[in-house]
Every structure is written in structure tokens, then in C-alpha cells.
Design an enzyme around this catalytic site. Structure first.
Site: not given
Lengths: 693, 693
Positions: A156, A195, A448
Site C-alpha cells: 500500500t 505492520g 486486506e
């Protein structure tokens, strides 16, 4: 199946309701856990973690920085524990994955940030390397297996999420040095949300547009070292940081990453599907197309399957808290009587909660057994040489996941909110657990794959099957989820008759088949209408989302869930089957009710009878399910250490727990150390009596 | 009305959409603000606060303890500022209250915890003393006016909230010492949830069962000193503390309170409605029944009116953020085209957000003008001597509030969630503001009357009017909200015809009248049915909540909102009126759609036509409203300092703000100081090339 694994529940105010149930809750628990080995491995882990002070479940307030530190330390400790059997690598694929999923589910329930750090930083990266990489990436893979690296996945960008094709980060091949030059053209192209990237990861699997001699070959994956593992300082050319505070998931360090002409070796391109030669030639390698499809399926879908498993577990936690609280909490009595009723006795309260319990029951069974289908499909695609069949299977699995993930995550999100409200004011306490459930669950609806975008993909697959039908081709549905469409002429003729019985699972499925068929046909013809008016295909499809494609996807997801559910519970002994059948029916009729207007719009029914019957069935079922509701929740719920809610404890002693919580919390009863900064000068002391009167 | 008060909005990526609107947004803003004086006082406050470092809007992470300290210090400073005109006490009641409300609204938008500390600790207590107390409590009231005391209201107990009659705290009269002995019999009777009680308040207005010689005279209010104002230490006999962490409202110190035979002077009983003589005689004083009713109305309802005002403002903030983000955020393009669309261009995105904007428009207008009705009613009840009329008016106002508070707070809660999702991943950042909106708004649905319980009270009032009708009595609806029921015979005959026009506000109101009439009649007859089967009245009423009473209350609340809305916009110039009419229609048809099944069930329509028309009208309106959506949001929204969202800024520069937020946040780009505790020993450095290949 050994029920001995499962401890008895402690006695207390919930006994009264537990006594009313007419089935063995431990047998039901084993059914919900799917597999005694999966339950065993989770319980062993919970047992060990519950004794480790690093994993204590306190409601003590911590700063985000402390939570990030704690999550990082817990991840390290978790990797050291290694909860898998020592022979894990020799266990067959499906069994191995299922056990790994069970451990992840067990961790995610109590420590979602640690679980996500592990999932994205270890499990998914391992998987990506194993499926998109080749032998030249083995040293990376080895390091992941040995716990020597925590990585992240950088896809992203700040200005692009759903539309991956428009990612702006480039990887330009420099033939002279045999390197790729990774570059972030501007801030909008900064990688973000990854993350582990914020503070801790040393490696990134980064997706960038592969450029050779000004030609763009599209998005490819690269391994990019970003921090020195000995110092955790970023390498020169790398700007990396944490994105700052979020709504939840406070222990996860979501990061951003900007690369300025940063060089990595040519070999760091993950080259399973395509490579760049030393000469700068781009080469696709379609030598193992089945495997490539399988790999794509696994990489795309593994995270989504994990999200669904975790989401259903959150749903279970939420209803457990609200149902147990509702059984203990008493409020109001009938006229002139001092004995108050448990709030679970009120029809409105039942109606607010029991359909969510029914969702938990149906979706738990669905996700367990759909996971098997999913793993079968991955395995088949890796071994079969029947490419077309594999292709169909991969598409169908993808479409099931694309509608199931929105269904499950939205169901859970709504349920958590209703459960929080059903616990009244006390539900607003952090120690009740519902706020953290809501805030940590919240991203599942947009990450997701944004739920709305995913739903569109599922509806596209259904429309394709409809198109196949109408052009005389066969339905590409090896798992038979859309096979009923072949019957569309008969299905469309169905009409509601007064003798129809909503207590009959078969009839509920008939309603669903009619509903989906009706909406698909309506959608397809509306698209045609737009096309004939000059709309582009893109625009036409956008104009049928509301009231059509979205509803089609949701109904198809529910149909799939119920189909798995009926099949699986049919194998159960009759006491369990009888109870669960009623929950399945409640799930079905409740959802039919929410779309009842389509049954009128499509001419399936007319007059007041059908809607009246549907609503009455829901009300009746709520009343009938009450004696078993505690037992079912007990069978679904994890132990208290994991649930960690003062309102949802299995002993039902909520007021004792509230009391402890008020008095034991650090500083609650102390005068604040800033008292002198806020006292009011010359404030009167009202304990001195006035002589005024 | 001076538009000069309102600054122009900064230029940026939103210009494109702003240019499309065809009305003067500043004129519309003044309409939404109701009163240029109210807007002026708020803007003056915002201007002053924005320059005070104590009121800076940072997204810096703070501990709960720090937030409590900050809220307490801010409250002190806020009281020092005194934003009211110096002649506030001489301004007539209605005007005075409206100005005070405006200041509270302005404060609550940005500092909800400070606003609530002030509302419960100063404003409500003042009001309670003024209306329930008498001249012997003037020294308390004086202290409140002079800012010399921060108090709290202690009503809710650990085991009792909604059912106030069952409160267990007692106040036993001791004739010997002329004192009341306040006692908490057990932990379940501990007072809890009181704002300010946790750390800071020195006085409590406490509700307890008044006991004289073993006889219980029911719940009464007492002034109880709990902490020494010079030290903030509790008095002997008082156990007081903070309840600990909550989901939101972190700056508010909600507390618990346990009293062990704690003595207060007899005079501390608030004795406007009843007193205990020195001889221990209980005396009711019904000398001014109108005033007592008015006082009861004011005390019961003032907080709820404030909650509704605040909730609508939160709704406005949420839609402002999502609409502005949706106009700037681009994603996906039509085939073969590189220019991506703003996501607000997608029909699904419009449908997700525009109905919430319509809610914001209608409910903002409603709450503004209903507040006038409410204040009129309080004023009338304090001055009129026509007791019956006052009685009816008080009941009607109460019923309007009891259904409007659930309607507004639930609407806002759903909207905030949808807006958070519509902002995708970035909506999950704390700096987006949506998480705090959701968490701070959350308690509104369960406090000051649980929404479900309040709805039941509204439906009881409607059922009473129906009963009046059917027994030949008159409808007790001086505000005419239920007067249409007199027409029930005609209303019930209405049927949907193809010529009916959902673009006609009058027709939408007709639909509502039919719906409510249908449900009331159905509910009344179902209650009769239960009664005839031997159910108690209590039980029968509980059995008609789902699908009947609840829906009746919601529909009645929407009807009231729309009625105010149509009336008020009819006074506007045509450019504003035209735009706003369409938002009102969208609000109406969207809500009719959600209850369309009742129209089939009740025989109002049959066949596909009505539901098709309703849905098509919604889709068409979404498309038509797009050119004006930015302008309407600009007219509704507060300034950036108050909105405080990186995604919702009025200049639309979201990516610039994200960049600043990533880089400026304290520590984001630093290596964590716990880095050495989490590095992995012997982790390989992958920047060294391998010679493997």
C-alpha cells in the site's frame, strides 16, 4: 474426541440458566473447535502464556509506546516458545497449516497485535518467499524459519490502496551494477500501513513497478533490507517511521517508508513468475502454471482466511460477554413485585442478542469447514495438472472469500456494537472488553481488500456464471456453490405459499436460491440497459452496486455459510443437532427478513403473510432458544484468561469483579498528584453547618 | 444576519467540487446556526481557545491520568474565561438558556470531556439546586455561580440504572441530631458513573431512599459534601474513587461512592417538592404544581437536549471528514485511462454517505428548533396556571425527547462508523478524528436513559393517545405531534398509487402518518391479545417491543424531525430551500425504504412498484445532490481548529497533512529507546551480497 480436555465451569449466578439447557456443552465445544488437536494445541499455549508475567492480562493503562514495546517483546518470547510440535515440518501440508492457524487463532484472541506482528512479519513473509521466490532466496527463508528476521510487506502507498496497478514506487534495473534502484517519487508514493515497519522490521517484501530501459513491466516483489539488524537503525537512503496513533491495535507498529534511489541486488527480485536476466531481458516463466495459480491463491487469500477466523472469534467473545451479563444483570419487575427479571428475559433483549449468537454459531462452523475447502484447493492446485479445473477452482474459492470476509467482519462489527450497548453503562468500561474488541476489530472491514471492493469481485464472478449460462456455456463452479443457477427457470417460478415452513432448513435455502437468482438476473439486465445507453462497462458495473451487486454478494455469502452449516451439523448426534438447527434457522430467517423487500419486488410473495411469518418465526425462536443460550455460549467461548472481561466471566460474578476492578486499579482511590493544581481558592467547606435557617 | 462573520474557505483540491454548488453556503451556514448571536459567541470562544496553549489540539498521545489532569485544568481555565455576556443573568430565560447551550455546544465539539465536566458539575447541579432546592440551599447555589465548587450528580448505582425505583442507598432521618444518615448497604448499591466524582468534585447531589421511622418515602435528592475543597481528600465515612479506564471520554473522572452511615444536616434535603420537619414529619408541598412539573421537565430533559445537540454536531463532523476525503481521494479509472475518479463519484460511495449528510441536515434543523419548543414549554409551565394544559405539554415534550434522543444518537453512531469505513485505512488513524468521535459519542446511546428504555416511554405516550381516541377522549397533544391520529380512519384507507410522488414532501409525510397509524393500531390490538391470554400489562408491553413499539417510536421521531424541517425551510430563499428540500426528501425516502416491509404487511401497497420507486428515488437523489454536497458540508461544519482531522481539513490538503503528521509526531521516526531489548541475536545483515548465485 476427549471431553476430558475441557474443564467444568465454575458455579455461580449463571447456574440457573445453565441448568436449563438440554445438551452436553462439552460435546458441542469439541464440534465448534473442529479438531481436538487444534483445541489441544491452543489450550497448551493458553496455559503456558497464562503463567508468564509478560503475557498477563491486566487492564492497566499503558502508553502506546509501552504497548509497542510490549508487543515486540511478546513476539520475541512467543517465537522462543515455539508452540508447534517438533515434527511440524514433516506434517502434511493441510494438517500443518491447520495447526498453525489454530495457534494463530489462539494468540490473536488475546494478543491481536502480537498475532498480527507474527502473521505479517513471519508467516506471510515466509509464505511469500516460498511461493513467489526461488532457490536464490533461500537464505532469506532460512532466516525467517530460524526467527532471525522480522519482516514486513510493503504494498500500500499513501495515495493508493485498492487500485494496486497505480502504485508509483519504481524498481529500475541498472545493468551496469546488476542492481535494482528502488525509488519513491513523492510522498503520495510512500509505502504505508505495513505492520512491523514502524519500529522493528529489518527486511521488507516491497512491491514496485519493474522498469527496464523506460519500459514498465508492472508490479513485482523485491526483498529490501531496510534496517541494520544489529542497531535497528535504517540504512542510508531509507526514511522509515511509525505512522502514529491509531484507533486500536496499539501494539502494532504500522510504518511508512520512503526510498531515495536505494539499490538492491538483482537477485532480490522474487522471480518465481518472471525474472530479469543479467543482460536486462525480462523473462516470464510459465513453466508451472498450476503452481503459480495456487501460489497466487495462497498469497492473496491466506491473510483473508486468517482475518475471517479471527473475526468470528471476536464475535464469539462479544456475544459471550453480553449473554452472560444479560443473564446476571437484573432490572425491573412486574407490578408490585420486588423480584427483578434478568434482562435476558425481555423479548427485546433476546432479539437484540440471539441473532448475533446465531451468527456466531453458523459462521464458526462455516469458517472451520471452509478452511478445509480452501486448503484442499491450494493443495490440489499445487499437484493437479488439469489447468482449467484448477483455474475454475481458484476463481470460485476467491469469490467465496471475497464475499465471506465482508459478511463475517461486518456481522462481527455490528454485533460488538450491539453487545456493548446491551451491557449498558458498564459495557463502556475498558475492563468489560468490548471497546478493545471493537477498536481492534475495526480495521478488518477495510484492510486486506476493502469490504465493498471485495464484494464487487464476488458479484463479478456470479455475473460471469450467469453470463456463461445465458450463452450456453457451463457454470464454472467445481465446488458447486453456483450450480443452482442452472436451475434458474424453475427457481424463478417459485412463489411463497401459506404452507411454506420457515422452520424447514430446506425451505430457507430455497428462499436464498430464489433471492440470488432474482438479483443476478435483475443486475445483468440493468447492466445491459446501461450499456445500451452508452455507459462504459466500468461505469455500468458501478451503477448496479447499490441494491443489486452488494446484496447479491451478501446473500451468496450467507447461502455458502448455511450450506456448510447444514452439511456439518447433519453428522451430529440428535441433541446437538436439534439445538444447532434452530440457531441456523434463526440465522436464515433473520437475514431473509432484512431483505424481505426483494421478495415483494421480485413477485415471490404478495400480501402480508410472508413478512408476518418471517418476523413471527424470529420472535418465537428467540423465546425457544433462551433455555439453551448459555450452554451454546459456553461451548463457543474461550477460557476467562483469554476472554478477559469483568462482565463475561464464566462464574458470572460480575459485581465482585467490578468491585475488584474499582479498588485494585492503580490510583483509582488515590488523590491525584495534580490535586493542588486544580483546587479552587477560597472554596467554602460545606460540612460546617450554617445557622441561616 | 451578517455573513461577514464567516471567513472564506481556503483554496485547494476541493475547489473543483465547491464550484459546482448553486447556492450561497454562508447564508446556509447562518440558517444552520439558527441565530447569529449563537454563532458569534461560539466563534469568539473558539478564537480565544485556539490561541491558548492549554487548549491546543494535538494528536499527541497522553495517558488517561494526563488527560484527566488536563480536563480538570481546562475546566478551571474555562470557568475563568467566562464566555457569557456580562449581563447574562438579566437576559430573559429563553435567550439566556440558548446562549448557554451554544457555548456548551461549541465547547463539546472540541473538548467533550471538559464540556461534560462543566455540564454535570456546574450547569446541571445549578439547575437542580434552582429547581428542586429552596432558599435554604442558596449558599450552595451561590458557590456554583461563583465557580467555588465542582459537584457531581450521584444517582446510578452499580446494580441499578434504568430502574431508579430500586436504588438501595438510604437516607434515614435521625430526629435526635436533626440529620440524615446516608448509607450504602453493599457494593451493588455504590453510586457510580457520576462525572467529576472520580477525582475532583467536592459536593454530590445524591439520590437516596428517604426513610423515617422505617417507612420509605421514595427517592429524594440531598446535597452531600464528599471531599474537603482545600485538600481534595474525602471526608471520613466516604469511600470514593475513579472507575478506571473507559472506551472514551478519557478526561472525565467517572467515579464511585460508598457512604457508611454518613451524616448530613436535615436542611441538605432538596425540599421544593417535599420536606421533613424537625419533628420528623414528611410533608409534600404541592403549592406550585405547574412549577414542579416544569422543574421536573427541565431536570429530566435538559441533559437529553444537550446530548442531542452534541450528537448532531458529532454527526456533522463525521460526514464533513468523509465527504471532504471522498472528494480528494482518487482511486481507479475507467479502462485504459490514467485519470482516476474521486471516490465520491462512485454511486455506492454516494449512497453510503449522502443519506448521512441528509440526516445531519434534517436533524440539525430539527434540534435547533425543537430546542425552542422545549424552552417555550419550560417557560410556559413556570408561568401558566392552566395545570391540565401544562401537564399535557410536559408529557408531549417528554415523549418527543424520548424518541428523538435514540433516533439522533443511533443515527450518529451508525454514520460515524460508515464514515470511518469510507475513509479506508487512513480513517483508522487517530489523527483522522473518527475513532475519537466514535468512542466519545458511544455512551450517548446508553446514558441519560438507555435508548431502548426511552423509546418504550415514547411509544407508551403514543399508545395512550390511541387509547384516548378509542375511548372517545381527546388527544393530549398541544404541540399537535399526534393530532393526525384523529384522522386515523382516513389515513388507514390510504393506498399507494403509481402516480404517487416521492419527490413531494407532503407525500412523504402521508407515508409516515400511515405507517405510524398502522403500527399503533397493530400494537394496541396485539397488547389486547396478550392481555386476553393472561399476560400482565408489564409482560404484554414487553412482548410488543420488537417490530412494533420500537418502530413506532423511531417513525414518530422521524416524523417530528421532518415536520420541523419542512416548516423551517419554507421560510428560506428559494436557492437554499430547493437544495435543502432534496436533502429532506432523501432523509424521508431512505428511512421509508428501511421499513418498507410494513407497507406491504399493512396492505398499503402491493406488487413491485412502490419499493422500486423508493429505491430509484434514493439513487437518483444521490446523483443529483453531488454538485451541492461539498457546499452543504461546508455550511454545516465547524472551523478546522474544532474539526481537528487531517482528512477533513477545509483546504482539502490531506496528503500534505498526512506527511506532516507522520514526520512531526513525537518519536515517529526515532529508533525506540527499547530497541536493544528486542533485537535478534546473530541476525544476518542482508545488505552484504551473497555469492551463492
Amino acid at each position: 474426541m476427549s471431553e476430558a480436555l475441557i474443564e467444568d465451569l465454575p458455579s455461580g449466578p449463571l447456574d440457573e440458566y445453565r441448568k436449563q439447557s438440554n445438551f452436553n456443552w462439552k460435546s458441542m465445544k469439541i464440534f465448534f473447535e473442529e479438531d481436538v488437536e487444534c483445541l489441544g494445541i491452543k489450550m497448551r499455549m493458553w496455559n503456558i502464556l497464562s503463567k508468564d508475567p509478560l503475557f498477563s492480562r491486566s487492564h492497566t493503562v499503558q502508553t502506546t509506546e509501552e504497548m509497542k514495546k510490549l508487543a515486540a517483546k511478546r513476539l520475541r518470547r512467543y517465537l522462543q516458545y515455539n508452540f508447534f510440535p517438533s515434527d511440524i515440518s514433516s506434517i502434511p501440508y493441510k494438517k500443518r497449516l491447520r495447526l498453525m492457524m489454530a495457534v494463530n487463532e489462539g494468540l490473536a484472541l488475546a494478543f491481536p497485535d502480537v498475532s498480527l506482528k507474527h502473521a505479517v512479519g513471519v508467516a506471510l513473509v515466509k509464505n511469500t518467499l516460498a511461493t513467489l521466490g526461488t532457490e536464490r532466496h533461500e537464505h532469506f527463508l532460512e532466516a525467517m524459519w530460524d526467527g532471525k528476521a522480522i519482516a514486513c510487506i510493503a504494498l500500500t502507498e499513501v495515495a493508493h490502496g485498492s487500485n494496486t496497478k497505480q502504485m508509483k514506487t519504481t524498481a529500475t534495473f541498472d545493468k551496469r551494477t546488476q542492481e535494482f534502484v528502488i525509488h519513491t517519487p513523492d510522498f503520495q508514493a510512500a509505502k504505508c500501513w505495513s505492520g512491523n515497519l514502524g519500529k522493528t522490521s529489518t527486511l521488507a517484501i516491497l512491491f514496485a513497478q519493474l522498469i527496464i530501459d523506460d519500459q514498465n513491466f508492472g508490479l513485482h516483489a523485491f526483498v529490501v533490507p531496510i534496517r541494520d539488524p544489529r542497531t535497528l537503525l535504517p540504512y542510508p537512503g531509507i526514511t522509515v517511521g511509525d505512522m502514529g496513533e491509531k484507533i486500536g491495535f496499539h501494539g502494532l507498529d504500522n510504518g511508512f517508508l520512503i526510498l531515495k534511489n536505494y539499490r538492491i541486488p538483482r537477485e532480490n527480485l522474487l522471480n518465481r513468475t518472471a525474472d530479469v536476466t543479467t543482460e536486462g531481458e525480462y523473462e516470464s516463466s510459465f513453466s508451472e502454471p498450476g503452481k503459480i495459480l495456487g501460489a497466487a491463491l495462497e498469497n492473496l487469500s491466506l491473510a483473508r482466511v486468517g482475518i475471517m477466523q479471527g473475526s468470528v472469534n471476536y464475535l464469539i467473545n462479544a456475544v459471550t460477554i453480553a449473554i452472560r451479563y444479560g443473564a446476571v444483570r437484573k432490572q425491573f419487575s412486574d407490578n408490585g413485585n420486588d423480584t427483578e427479571f434478568s434482562i435476558i428475559e425481555y423479548p427485546l433483549h433476546q432479539w437484540r442478542l440471539f441473532p448475533h449468537v446465531a451468527s456466531a454459531v453458523v459462521l464458526k462452523v462455516f469458517i472451520n469447514f471452509f478452511t478445509q475447502d480452501y486448503l484442499d484447493a491450494v493443495e490440489l492446485s499445487n499437484t493437479s495438472d488439469r489447468l482449467e479445473e484448477v483455474n475454475y477452482l481458484v476463481s470460485e474459492i476467491h469469490s467465496i472469500i471475497c464475499c465471506a470476509k465482508p459478511l463475517i467482519t461486518w456481522t462481527t462489527q455490528h454485533a460488538i456494537q450491539e453487545c456493548r450497548e446491551a451491557c449498558g453503562g458498564h459495557g463502556y468500561l475498558k475492563a468489560a472488553g468490548l471497546g478493545d474488541l471493537r477498536n481492534d476489530h475495526d480495521p478488518t472491514v477495510t484492510y486486506e481488500g476493502d469490504n465493498n471492493v471485495l464484494q464487487q469481485q464476488a458479484s463479478n464472478w456470479l455475473l460471469k456464471q450467469w453470463h456463461n449460462l445465458s450463452t450456453g456455456k457451463k457454470i464454472e463452479s467445481p465446488l458447486l456453490t453456483a450450480q443452482f443457477l442452472a436451475n434458474h427457470a424453475q427457481i424463478k417460478k417459485r412463489k411463497y405459499r401459506k404452507a411454506d415452513d420457515f422452520r424447514n432448513p430446506k425451505y430457507i435455502m430455497d428462499c436464498y436460491e430464489w433471492l440470488i437468482t432474482y438479483i443476478i438476473e435483475d443486475t445483468a439486465s440493468t447492466i445491459q440497459n446501461f450499456l445500451s445507453r452508452g455507459y462504459s462497462k466500468f461505469s455500468a458495473k458501478n451503477h448496479v452496486q447499490v441494491y443489486r451487486s452488494c446484496i447479491m454478494s451478501k446473500a451468496y455469502a450467507e447461502l455458502n455459510a448455511l450450506r456448510h452449516f447444514w452439511r456439518k451439523i447433519s453428522e451430529l448426534p440428535s441433541d446437538l443437532r436439534t439445538v444447532l438447527t434452530n440457531f441456523g434457522i434463526l440465522y436464515g430467517v433473520f437475514n431473509i427478513d432484512s431483505r424481505i423487500s426483494y421478495f415483494y419486488q421480485g413477485g415471490y410473495c404478495e400480501g402480508p403473510h410472508m413478512v408476518h411469518e418471517v418476523k413471527q418465526t424470529i420472535l418465537d425462536l428467540c423465546g425457544e432458544l433462551k433455555p439453551n443460550i448459555l450452554g451454546v455460549v459456553d461451548a463457543l467461548s474461550p477460557p476467562d484468561y483469554i476472554l478477559n472481561s469483568i462482565l463475561g466471566r464464566s462464574d458470572g460474578k460480575i459485581y465482585e469483579e467490578l468491585e475488584k476492578s474499582f479498588f485494585n486499579n492503580q490510583g483509582n482511590s488515590d488523590r491525584p498528584n495534580w490535586w493542588s493544581e486544580v483546587i479552587i481558592e477560597n472554596a467554602p467547606d460545606f460540612t460546617h453547618r450554617r445557622s441561616k435557617l
